[in-house]
Scaffold this active site. Structure first.
Site, PDB file in Angstrom:
ATOM      1  N   GLU A  17      -7.402 -13.415  20.797  1.00  0.00           N
ATOM      2  CA  GLU A  17      -8.653 -14.163  20.780  1.00  0.00           C
ATOM      3  C   GLU A  17      -8.668 -15.333  20.151  1.00  0.00           C
ATOM      4  OE1 GLU A  17     -11.681 -14.048  21.740  1.00  0.00           O
ATOM      5  OE2 GLU A  17     -12.220 -12.012  22.225  1.00  0.00           O
ATOM      6  N   ASN A 101     -17.547 -11.575  14.409  1.00  0.00           N
ATOM      7  CA  ASN A 101     -16.590 -11.801  15.448  1.00  0.00           C
ATOM      8  C   ASN A 101     -16.114 -13.520  15.799  1.00  0.00           C
ATOM      9  OD1 ASN A 101     -15.068 -11.328  17.844  1.00  0.00           O
ATOM     10  ND2 ASN A 101     -16.902 -11.443  19.298  1.00  0.00           N
ATOM     11  N   ASP A 119     -22.008  -0.762  17.235  1.00  0.00           N
ATOM     12  CA  ASP A 119     -20.565  -0.426  17.065  1.00  0.00           C
ATOM     13  C   ASP A 119     -20.221  -0.150  18.584  1.00  0.00           C
ATOM     14  OD1 ASP A 119     -18.213   0.990  16.616  1.00  0.00           O
ATOM     15  OD2 ASP A 119     -19.175   2.749  15.702  1.00  0.00           O
ATOM     16  N   ASP A 213     -17.696 -14.720  27.303  1.00  0.00           N
ATOM     17  CA  ASP A 213     -17.173 -14.421  26.048  1.00  0.00           C
ATOM     18  C   ASP A 213     -16.758 -15.466  25.270  1.00  0.00           C
ATOM     19  OD1 ASP A 213     -15.390 -13.211  24.025  1.00  0.00           O
ATOM     20  OD2 ASP A 213     -14.891 -11.628  25.619  1.00  0.00           O
TER      21      ASP A 213
END
Length: 299
Positions: A17, A101, A119, A213
């Protein structure tokens, strides 16, 4: 769909990532080997840059060159000092409702940080989340709320606009960055469909027309956006028109323009984003493809 040659840069990872091009090398987090790595454009000289036992994610650099990075599962942003020691830059435990994130670090040294909001891997229902600004002194401020999984983000080259992918929201949002670090009102940068009608993940995911994303900005003001459910990376113009689509032959969850001329698009690829499957396997790769327009903005 544009036909471009895609090749593997590095393989044998768990789930990569947040790729970043920095000082002639590609840096990236690998979730389930608990480290941040760097590698050359050709995929050589793989280095472990820093170990992150609580799972790494977003990363960037302060103006003085120190690395800052997300430690997801203990809900902290960490900082690597010039002597190599690692210290807490900010503890965001009380400011997030899910794992922190991806983040982008701007030219002023401010970190703009999203979080899951719920979650995800535990099967909870979708909840919206806040966006945080972490100032260079480590202070934490909520600057936006009610975002549908704020994820990959960029800051435009003039430092005046923050663009944020909302993975479950079928949209990319933009905010004017004001002189005091506050954000203006959210506006649609691109909209691909409606907000989900269900908060059950298994029902919300199929409603994604494009699930943005990780992303990066090019010199013509377009975004390359990884589609977390579509197995593609798309070049998107402001307003939402998809100008180009590349299918790398796998799921793709983040992307970054870099290389010696800024025209190599690096892709974080894996079969899926399931924590249990990815942590048990080493099937992730970073792949790359040459494109026409070079990198711009941050990261």
């Amino acid at each position: 769909m544009t036909e471009r040659a895609v090749h593997s840069v590095i393989s044998g990872m768990s789930y990569t990532e947040c790729p970043r091009w920095h000082e002639g090398r590609l840096w990236f987090a690998d979730f389930y080997t608990d480290a941040i790595y760097s590698v050359t454009e050709a995929g050589e000289d793989l280095r472990t840059e820093v170990e992150v036992p609580a799972q790494p994610s977003g990363l960037g650099w302060l103006p003085d060159g120190r690395l800052v990075f997300v430690s997801m599962k203990d809900r902290k942003v960490m900082r690597r000092e010039s002597d190599g020691s690692v210290v807490v830059h900010a503890d965001v435990t009380d400011a997030v409702t899910g794992h922190p994130n991806d983040m982008v670090v701007d030219g002023e040294g401010r970190c703009w940080l999203g979080n899951f909001g719920f979650d995800l891997m535990g099967g909870a229902d979708v909840e919206t989340a806040s966006l945080l600004r972490i100032d260079p002194d480590g202070s934490v401020t909520e600057v936006a709320h009610d975002l549908w999984f704020p994820n990959g983000s960029v800051v435009t080259g003039d430092g005046g606009t923050l663009i944020v992918d909302e993975t479950f929201g079928n949209r990319i949002s933009a905010f004017t960055i004001q002189s005091d670090g506050r954000l203006g009102e959210r506006r649609d940068w691109a909209r691909f469909g409606d907000l989900p009608t269900s908060r059950v993940v298994a029902e919300a995911v199929p409603q994604a027309v494009l699930a943005p994303d990780g992303c990066c900005l090019d010199a013509e003001g377009c975004l390359w956006v990884a589609d977390a459910v579509g197995g593609r990376v798309c070049r998107v113009a402001e307003g939402g028109e998809i100008l180009e689509e590349i299918m790398p032959g796998s799921g793709v969850f983040a992307c970054m323009l870099g290389g010696s001329d800024g025209r190599t698009l690096f892709l974080s690829c894996a079969p899926d984003f399931d924590e249990h499957a990815r942590s048990a396997a080493r099937e992730a790769e970073i792949r790359a493809v040459r494109v026409d327009v070079p990198h711009a903005g941050l990261p």
